[in-house]
Write a protein that holds these residues in place. Sequence first.
Motif, mmCIF file in Angstrom:
data_model
loop_
_atom_site.group_PDB
_atom_site.id
_atom_site.type_symbol
_atom_site.label_atom_id
_atom_site.label_comp_id
_atom_site.label_asym_id
_atom_site.label_seq_id
_atom_site.Cartn_x
_atom_site.Cartn_y
_atom_site.Cartn_z
ATOM 1 N N ASP A 567 -3.421 32.404 41.605
ATOM 2 C CA ASP A 567 -2.331 33.321 41.296
ATOM 3 C C ASP A 567 -0.995 32.580 41.338
ATOM 4 N N GLU A 568 -0.840 31.749 42.390
ATOM 5 C CA GLU A 568 0.390 30.960 42.514
ATOM 6 C C GLU A 568 0.498 29.948 41.375
ATOM 7 N N LEU A 569 -0.624 29.329 41.028
ATOM 8 C CA LEU A 569 -0.621 28.347 39.945
ATOM 9 C C LEU A 569 -0.315 29.023 38.608
ATOM 10 N N ASN A 570 -0.887 30.192 38.399
ATOM 11 C CA ASN A 570 -0.621 30.937 37.161
ATOM 12 C C ASN A 570 0.870 31.254 37.049
ATOM 13 N N THR A 571 1.461 31.666 38.169
ATOM 14 C CA THR A 571 2.895 31.974 38.180
ATOM 15 C C THR A 571 3.720 30.729 37.882
ATOM 16 N N ALA A 572 3.324 29.600 38.475
ATOM 17 C CA ALA A 572 4.060 28.347 38.263
ATOM 18 C C ALA A 572 4.004 27.919 36.803
ATOM 19 N N VAL A 573 2.812 28.000 36.204
ATOM 20 C CA VAL A 573 2.663 27.582 34.802
ATOM 21 C C VAL A 573 3.430 28.525 33.885
ATOM 22 N N LYS A 574 3.350 29.845 34.168
ATOM 23 C CA LYS A 574 4.077 30.799 33.328
ATOM 24 C C LYS A 574 5.580 30.578 33.445
ATOM 25 N N THR A 575 6.053 30.270 34.645
ATOM 26 C CA THR A 575 7.478 29.999 34.833
ATOM 27 C C THR A 575 7.905 28.778 34.024
#
Length: 809
Positions: A567-575
């Motif tokens: 979830d954190e990685l998904n947020t980082a990539v989307k950012t």
Amino acid sequence: MIRRRIKKVAVLGSGVMGSRIACHFANIGVDVLLLDIVPRELLPAEEAKGLTLESKAVRNRMVNRSLETAVSSNPSPVFSKQAIKRIATGNFDDDMAAIASADWVIEVVVERLDIKKQIFDRVEQYRKPGTLITSNTSGIPIHLMAEGRSDDFRAHFCGTHFFNPPRYLRLLEIIPTAETKPEVVQFLMHYGDKFLGKTTVLCKDTPAFIGNRVGVYSMLALTHLVERLGLTVEEVDKFTGPAMGHPKSATFRTADVVGLDTLVNVANGLAENAKDDEASGVFQLPTYLRQMVEKKWLGEKNGQGFYKKIKDNKGNSEILALDLKTLEYHQQGKVKFATLEATKPVDDIRKRMKVYEQGTDKAGAFFRAMHYPLFEYVSRRVPEITDEFFRIDDAMRAGFGWELGPFEVWDALGVKETLEKIKVEEKRIPGQSGEVAAWVQEMLEGGYDSFYKVDAGIRHYYDIPSKSYKPVPGTEGFIILDNIRAQQTVWKNGGVTITDLGDGILNAEFHTKMNTIGGDVIQGLHKAIDLAEKDFRGLVIGNDGANFSAGANIGMIFMMAVEQDYDELNTAVKTFQDTSMRLRYSAIPVVAAPFALALGGGCEFSMHADFVQLHAETYMGLVEFGVGVIPGGGGSKEFALRASDEFKEGQIEQNVLRDRFLTIGQAKVSTSAAEAFELGYLQAGKYAISMNRSRLLADAKAKAVELAEAGYTQPVPRKDIKVLGKQGLGIVYAGANSMRAGNYISEHDQKISEKLGWVLCGGDLSAPTEVSEQYLLDLEREAFLSLCGERKTLERIQHMLTKGKPLRN
């Protein structure tokens, strides 16, 4: 200044320097005529073909072979193979008359005055009046070459000493005679700076000019110092490498690359022609160096010098170092000193010099024994080799790759504080007294405590005749962030500083390690756009570091992936993706100013800017395959978009897609700005090249102003991107399977390739379809995250973090 346009250059002599000078002029779009001598004998292969000494292929053999050798060398002297088309070849006997159409004739023949004069006799026959004529000599006095020439020849003649290799080394020394027209000197200084991308340094006609006079003194002083301090080859190269702000090749490795014979020739010339130099004893070779030359241990050109590359019992390459006492080779020893360790965390080069100087071990003693005599030496070269000391600093930075010139280092240590230390230094060079030139003491007595100062963002130097500070000439067109950051910073965090460049333009400067992109950089870019949209009219993304950006912070990605915090990685990539898209779709023009390494995320940010103003030496690429993933910051989406824009009626669309796929799949990195365009990282009409790195930020700012004043309007996100779906996927999957079957790629490479193909094709759509950017970004992010869950991807990332190179698994 008389307006001149250089449309054609004639280069006389096609040796190592001549052919590469020709290539560099071709790089900047100038037509070149490259000439050399006619062979006197046929080669067996030529006889077998029935050729004669009158055959054109034979008569141009020397020049054509030299050019072929240059172009095939690594690193390449050309930005792109297309540049070679601008070079025509010929010979002195048949084609000298063609120099009449040249705007500039550059002589680069063998270093013998009699031969140069013979060439100039022939040049006088054909050269049109007013044509520039220069010599690339590194040692022969310029005034001797001008003797006996016509008035017009002498008025337009001077020395133009390029450093080898001309494409990469930034120093160009301009050496006029007393008869050279001032406007000719002015033109060459400007042309070399703006068009050839050089640091042009005005020199007096003295032995070895500026760069080699000081540079060879410094290198030979170290060869003597080795004996006095009992140093090893490995220690000297560790001491004089990046820790000191010098290139990784340091001292002895550089000598091997250049060739000891070249170093010795310059040293011998200085010993002969600079006899009045108080430190002339340094130009006498130490015993071990003479013995190496006698043994023909000249460096890389014949396989051994200070280092020797061998194969061990297992067939692995190993580099041995020379014991200077026994002249036997041995395994390299580890070099570890407390002073070197103390310098590692100090990024500011000026502060690092102070730490280095204060060291109490052998490394610190070496630093002092090297620099104190150097300070004395360079102070005494003014006004002998130049009237302005800053030209010595310029020459050492541009010609020898020093981060700071000797006067800049002296400033960093404190001019006054260092004077007494210079006097008492025990390891002084023979002939030197420990007394610096009188003008330095006069400067201090006049209340001026440094050689340089910055005032209102402009760098000034101490001018000896007027005994006052004056702006450094030629730098008016530069933006130097170090000079304006303190007064014009509007916001900063741990990874970004936002600076007001004036005229309504902001600059976002990265300052992380290798300028990698993490949370601080993402936050800083969003803040820069917020500020620019509210109170300014444009944004530049650029910096004065060693590289534009080495890409995303893969350590951060690795930690999240290992901990399976998707979830954190998904947020980082989307950012990251959102940041790229905001650069593209902000309300103000965004100009990226990449140079040197612009990899991964640094490349993606550049691809999403409104305009890319890049340095000629920019090595740009999407290299994510090397760490087991695909570009996830919008790069994969962007290549799908650009492929769509290239699809034309009647064209095989899969071929366009294949080229885009291979660029990412093979992690292709451009070897120049020109090649970045050929690889698709840049778009026609949306980029421009700055030849001089020092002008890059100013050029980028000017473009941002231009876009703003042209009435920049915020673009609309694309929803018309044609993707091929299953039609494209079939080609991708078949190709990846074939490469795997042939063992050209690993199983994991195949998996990454299929994930990339899935994004570029828009998934398994049943027919070609138009999709939005956001649709492709979602596919890109999904593929990126799935690959981060693969063990072999984590192995690749870990290997890159620990070893600094890609792993094939």
